[in-house]
Design an enzyme around this catalytic site. Structure first.
Site, mmCIF file in Angstrom:
data_model
loop_
_atom_site.group_PDB
_atom_site.id
_atom_site.type_symbol
_atom_site.label_atom_id
_atom_site.label_comp_id
_atom_site.label_asym_id
_atom_site.label_seq_id
_atom_site.Cartn_x
_atom_site.Cartn_y
_atom_site.Cartn_z
ATOM 1 N N GLY A 11 16.062 21.637 2.421
ATOM 2 C CA GLY A 11 15.806 21.259 3.684
ATOM 3 C C GLY A 11 14.782 20.996 4.642
ATOM 4 N N SER A 12 14.143 19.543 3.821
ATOM 5 C CA SER A 12 13.584 19.054 5.166
ATOM 6 C C SER A 12 14.344 17.883 5.244
ATOM 7 C CB SER A 12 12.264 18.723 4.589
ATOM 8 O OG SER A 12 12.736 17.896 3.706
ATOM 9 N N ASN A 13 14.858 16.729 5.367
ATOM 10 C CA ASN A 13 15.544 16.057 5.508
ATOM 11 C C ASN A 13 16.973 17.253 6.388
ATOM 12 O OD1 ASN A 13 15.541 13.950 4.866
ATOM 13 N ND2 ASN A 13 15.196 14.247 2.737
ATOM 14 N N LEU A 92 30.937 16.697 -6.521
ATOM 15 C CA LEU A 92 32.589 17.095 -5.970
ATOM 16 C C LEU A 92 33.430 16.206 -7.043
ATOM 17 C CD1 LEU A 92 31.345 17.126 -2.299
ATOM 18 C CD2 LEU A 92 32.160 18.771 -3.910
ATOM 19 N N HIS A 108 19.318 9.208 -0.407
ATOM 20 C CA HIS A 108 19.334 9.589 -1.882
ATOM 21 C C HIS A 108 17.707 8.571 -1.764
ATOM 22 C CE1 HIS A 108 20.039 9.369 -6.970
ATOM 23 N NE2 HIS A 108 19.119 7.580 -6.504
ATOM 24 N N ASP A 144 26.796 8.049 -6.563
ATOM 25 C CA ASP A 144 25.233 7.110 -6.107
ATOM 26 C C ASP A 144 26.150 5.014 -5.937
ATOM 27 O OD1 ASP A 144 23.736 9.452 -5.690
ATOM 28 O OD2 ASP A 144 23.135 9.658 -7.275
ATOM 29 N N ALA A 172 9.448 8.622 4.647
ATOM 30 C CA ALA A 172 10.649 7.589 4.946
ATOM 31 C C ALA A 172 11.628 7.929 4.695
ATOM 32 C CB ALA A 172 10.809 6.601 3.381
ATOM 33 N N GLU A 173 11.985 8.942 3.610
ATOM 34 C CA GLU A 173 13.847 9.518 4.152
ATOM 35 C C GLU A 173 13.910 9.919 5.114
ATOM 36 O OE1 GLU A 173 15.029 11.916 1.138
ATOM 37 O OE2 GLU A 173 13.671 11.912 -0.071
HETATM 38 C C1 GAR Z 1 15.124 14.132 -0.934
HETATM 39 O O1 GAR Z 1 14.490 13.874 -1.222
HETATM 40 C C2 GAR Z 1 16.460 13.930 -1.630
HETATM 41 O O2 GAR Z 1 16.812 12.843 -1.140
HETATM 42 C C3 GAR Z 1 17.192 13.882 -2.657
HETATM 43 O O3 GAR Z 1 16.807 15.202 -2.718
HETATM 44 C C4 GAR Z 1 15.251 16.312 -1.736
HETATM 45 C C5 GAR Z 1 15.929 16.756 -1.208
HETATM 46 O O4 GAR Z 1 15.371 17.725 -0.116
HETATM 47 N N1 GAR Z 1 18.341 14.526 -2.855
HETATM 48 C C6 GAR Z 1 18.976 13.574 -4.239
HETATM 49 O O5 GAR Z 1 18.153 13.539 -5.424
HETATM 50 C C7 GAR Z 1 19.997 13.685 -4.226
HETATM 51 N N2 GAR Z 1 21.214 12.745 -4.925
HETATM 52 P P1 GAR Z 1 15.150 18.029 1.185
HETATM 53 O O6 GAR Z 1 15.796 19.665 0.878
HETATM 54 O O7 GAR Z 1 13.596 18.734 1.961
HETATM 55 O O8 GAR Z 1 15.966 17.356 2.090
#
Ligand code: GAR
Length: 208
Positions: A11-13, A92, A108, A144, A172-173
């Site tokens: 859940g960091s994003n 989904l 992604h 994707d 970067a995300e």
């Molecule tokens: C992130 O790197 C996100 O881009 C990836 O999962 C990670 C989740 O991290 N998502 C995918 O690969 C979706 N296809 P987070 O739980 O710390 O946000």
């Protein structure tokens, strides 16, 4: 705009979106966080922030369609107008994706259309690319492959492994996702006829 966030893990994003939306000039509110995994760490972070959380455990449903129906009901009950995947690792049904098309976005960890699916940081290393990054895109039925809202690039450095590259991309995300969501909620970008249209023209945003 009412936002729902879907998670499966850390859940960091999600945390970055919660922080961004808390700013007084961010015209949105997060109405719920839903996880398909009961033990997702992000659930506690959301609850701490005072956001209603819900677990919809995919393992208790006997079909994808039944899980999607429960998810759709929860999103509608929360009044979600925009659904943000934040590490939500579920595919989904086409019907669900079509119903929510234009109202669901994902982040992604690659520069799409390169490296779809799982373990994409390792895919990037295996391919020998020297630049990778992350992509925020609308979700469409094809995995994707939906129209791109924003991308950020990072270098692939000598000696990188999947962990070091993932960490660089994740940084970067954390910058890109809130910016991309802000563009959506302010109307700077929108989904129209299967593509991303910006208020000024039709160019997807980029951040380097
Ligand atoms: C992130 O790197 C996100 O881009 C990836 O999962 C990670 C989740 O991290 N998502 C995918 O690969 C979706 N296809 P987070 O739980 O710390 O946000």
């Amino acid at each position: 705009m009412k936002i729902a966030i879907l998670i499966s893990g850390r859940g960091s994003n999600m945390q970055r979106l919660i922080d961004a939306v808390a700013a007084p000039d961010f015209p949105a509110e997060i109405v719920c966080v839903i996880s398909n995994r009961p033990k997702a760490k992000g659930l506690a972070i959301a609850a701490e922030a005072g956001i209603p959380t819900k677990i919809i455990d995919h393992t208790v449903f006997d079909s994808r369609a039944a899980f999607d129906a429960a998810l759709g009901d929860a999103l509608e009950a929360a009044g979600a107008e925009l659904v943000c995947y934040a590490g939500f690792m579920r595919i989904l049904t086409d019907e669900f994706a079509a119903k929510w098309e234009g109202r669901m976005v994902n982040i992604h960890p690659s520069l799409l259309p390169a490296f779809k699916g799982l373990n994409v940081q390792q895919q990037a290393l295996d391919a020998g690319v020297t630049i990778s990054g992350c992509t925020v895109h609308y979700i469409t039925p094809a995995l994707d492959s939906g129209p791109i809202i924003a991308q950020a690039a990072v270098p692939v450095l000598p000696g990188d492994d999947a962990d070091t590259l993932s960490a660089r991309i994740l940084k970067a995300e954390h910058q890109l996702y809130p910016q991309a969501v802000r563009m959506i909620v302010t109307g700077e970008v929108r989904f129209e006829d299967g593509r991303v249209v910006t208020a000024e023209g039709a160019t997807p945003q980029r951040f380097l």
